[in-house]
Scaffold this motif. Structure first.
Motif, short mmCIF file in Angstrom:
data_model
loop_
_atom_site.label_atom_id
_atom_site.label_comp_id
_atom_site.label_asym_id
_atom_site.label_seq_id
_atom_site.Cartn_x
_atom_site.Cartn_y
_atom_site.Cartn_z
N LEU A 46 55.96 47.76 46.47
CA LEU A 46 54.80 47.88 47.34
C LEU A 46 54.29 46.51 47.77
CD1 LEU A 46 52.90 50.82 45.61
CD2 LEU A 46 54.25 50.89 47.72
N GLU A 47 54.22 45.61 46.83
CA GLU A 47 53.77 44.24 47.16
C GLU A 47 54.75 43.57 48.12
OE1 GLU A 47 53.36 39.96 45.00
OE2 GLU A 47 52.88 41.71 43.80
N ALA A 48 56.05 43.72 47.84
CA ALA A 48 57.06 43.10 48.70
C ALA A 48 57.03 43.71 50.09
CB ALA A 48 58.45 43.27 48.08
N GLN A 49 56.87 45.03 50.17
CA GLN A 49 56.81 45.67 51.47
C GLN A 49 55.56 45.24 52.23
OE1 GLN A 49 57.24 49.81 50.35
NE2 GLN A 49 59.41 49.80 50.85
N ALA A 52 56.18 41.71 53.33
CA ALA A 52 57.18 41.70 54.40
C ALA A 52 56.57 42.18 55.71
CB ALA A 52 58.38 42.57 54.01
N GLN A 53 55.71 43.20 55.64
CA GLN A 53 55.07 43.71 56.84
C GLN A 53 54.17 42.64 57.46
OE1 GLN A 53 55.70 46.63 58.32
NE2 GLN A 53 54.37 46.00 60.00
N ALA A 54 53.40 41.95 56.64
CA ALA A 54 52.53 40.89 57.14
C ALA A 54 53.35 39.77 57.78
CB ALA A 54 51.66 40.34 56.02
N ASP A 55 54.42 39.40 57.10
CA ASP A 55 55.31 38.36 57.64
C ASP A 55 55.92 38.81 58.96
OD1 ASP A 55 56.68 37.28 54.42
OD2 ASP A 55 54.78 36.82 55.40
N ALA A 56 56.29 40.09 59.02
CA ALA A 56 56.91 40.62 60.23
C ALA A 56 55.94 40.60 61.41
CB ALA A 56 57.41 42.04 59.97
N GLU A 68 61.87 40.04 65.71
CA GLU A 68 62.54 41.17 65.07
C GLU A 68 63.61 40.70 64.11
OE1 GLU A 68 63.92 43.57 68.32
OE2 GLU A 68 61.95 44.48 68.63
N LEU A 69 64.37 39.71 64.53
CA LEU A 69 65.42 39.18 63.65
C LEU A 69 64.81 38.57 62.38
CD1 LEU A 69 67.79 37.48 66.25
CD2 LEU A 69 68.24 39.54 64.91
N GLU A 70 63.75 37.82 62.54
CA GLU A 70 63.09 37.20 61.39
C GLU A 70 62.53 38.25 60.44
OE1 GLU A 70 62.00 34.07 58.94
OE2 GLU A 70 63.32 34.08 60.68
N ALA A 71 61.90 39.29 61.02
CA ALA A 71 61.33 40.36 60.19
C ALA A 71 62.42 41.06 59.38
CB ALA A 71 60.60 41.36 61.07
N ASN A 72 63.52 41.34 60.04
CA ASN A 72 64.62 41.99 59.33
C ASN A 72 65.16 41.11 58.22
OD1 ASN A 72 64.47 44.33 60.83
ND2 ASN A 72 65.96 43.66 62.34
N LEU A 76 64.98 42.17 54.35
CA LEU A 76 66.21 42.21 53.57
C LEU A 76 66.10 41.33 52.33
CD1 LEU A 76 69.16 43.02 53.18
CD2 LEU A 76 69.80 41.08 54.65
N GLU A 77 65.52 40.16 52.50
CA GLU A 77 65.36 39.26 51.34
C GLU A 77 64.46 39.90 50.29
OE1 GLU A 77 63.29 36.42 48.89
OE2 GLU A 77 62.33 37.23 50.67
N ARG A 78 63.39 40.55 50.72
CA ARG A 78 62.48 41.22 49.78
C ARG A 78 63.20 42.37 49.07
NH1 ARG A 78 59.31 37.23 50.47
NH2 ARG A 78 57.38 37.42 51.62
#
Length: 191
Positions: A46-49, A52-56, A68-72, A76-78
């Motif tokens: 949950l924390e990683a998601q 990741a959402q904030a980063d995206a 989009e590429l960066e978010a993916n 993926l890294e998370r």
């Protein structure tokens, strides 16, 4: 003769009862550990998601394709970190096993893979001893010896002979298991 048979029957019943209790205890410990690991992983997921959402969202405000590429990439890294956490936790659980359970696991690996005349190479873990190798040798009904050479690993062992080495170091075992189960682990984590 019947007295002897009765004693043998009593010993067998007692051994079965003790074995059943040990299996029940190990099962309960494994389930408790699995539940604890699942809870920790779910929180991490949950924390990683969330992260990741904030980063995206930040990345998307730039060029759409690049965002989009960066978010993916971040997601993926998370996900990879979540999956890695499972195998890191597994490693910690095995390292932290009580000595008797750890040595039983190592004994099962040795007995299932050893040949007469093999040499056991231990690492820096002091639980693998010459006395233990003698017991395993007797249980396997094969001549095994403990190498004077220490391996450059902390947990597990290597079975060595003139033709090959069998790597049962903890890192090798976890790596092999990860290779076989990583996709299924990610699926079970909902990644």
């Amino acid at each position: 003769m019947q007295g002897k048979d009765s004693i043998i029957d009593d010993l067998i019943k007692s051994a079965k009862k003790t074995a059943s209790a040990m299996v029940d205890e190990a099962t309960a410990e494994a389930e408790e550990s699995a539940n604890s690991t699942r809870a920790a992983l779910e929180a991490g997921k949950l924390e990683a998601q969330s992260q990741a959402q904030a980063d995206a969202e930040r990345a998307y405000s730039g060029a759409v394709k690049l965002g989009e590429l960066e978010a993916n990439k971040i997601l993926l890294e998370r996900k990879q970190r979540c999956v890695s956490a499972v195998y890191d936790e597994l490693r910690s659980l095995i390292v932290g096993l009580p000595t008797d359970k750890y040595l039983k696991l190592m004994q099962e690996l040795v007995i299932s893979s050893c040949a007469d005349g093999d040499e056991i190479v231990a690492g820096s873990d002091k639980r693998i001893t010459a006395e233990w190798v003698k017991k395993v040798s007797a249980a396997a009904k094969k001549k095994l010896t403990l190498s004077k050479e220490k391996g450059a690993f902390d947990c597990g062992l290597i079975i060595r002979n003139a033709k090959y080495d069998r790597d049962f170091t903890l890192d090798a075992l976890i790596s092999e298991m990860r290779e076989r189960t990583e996709a299924e682990t990610a699926r079970k984590l909902g990644l």
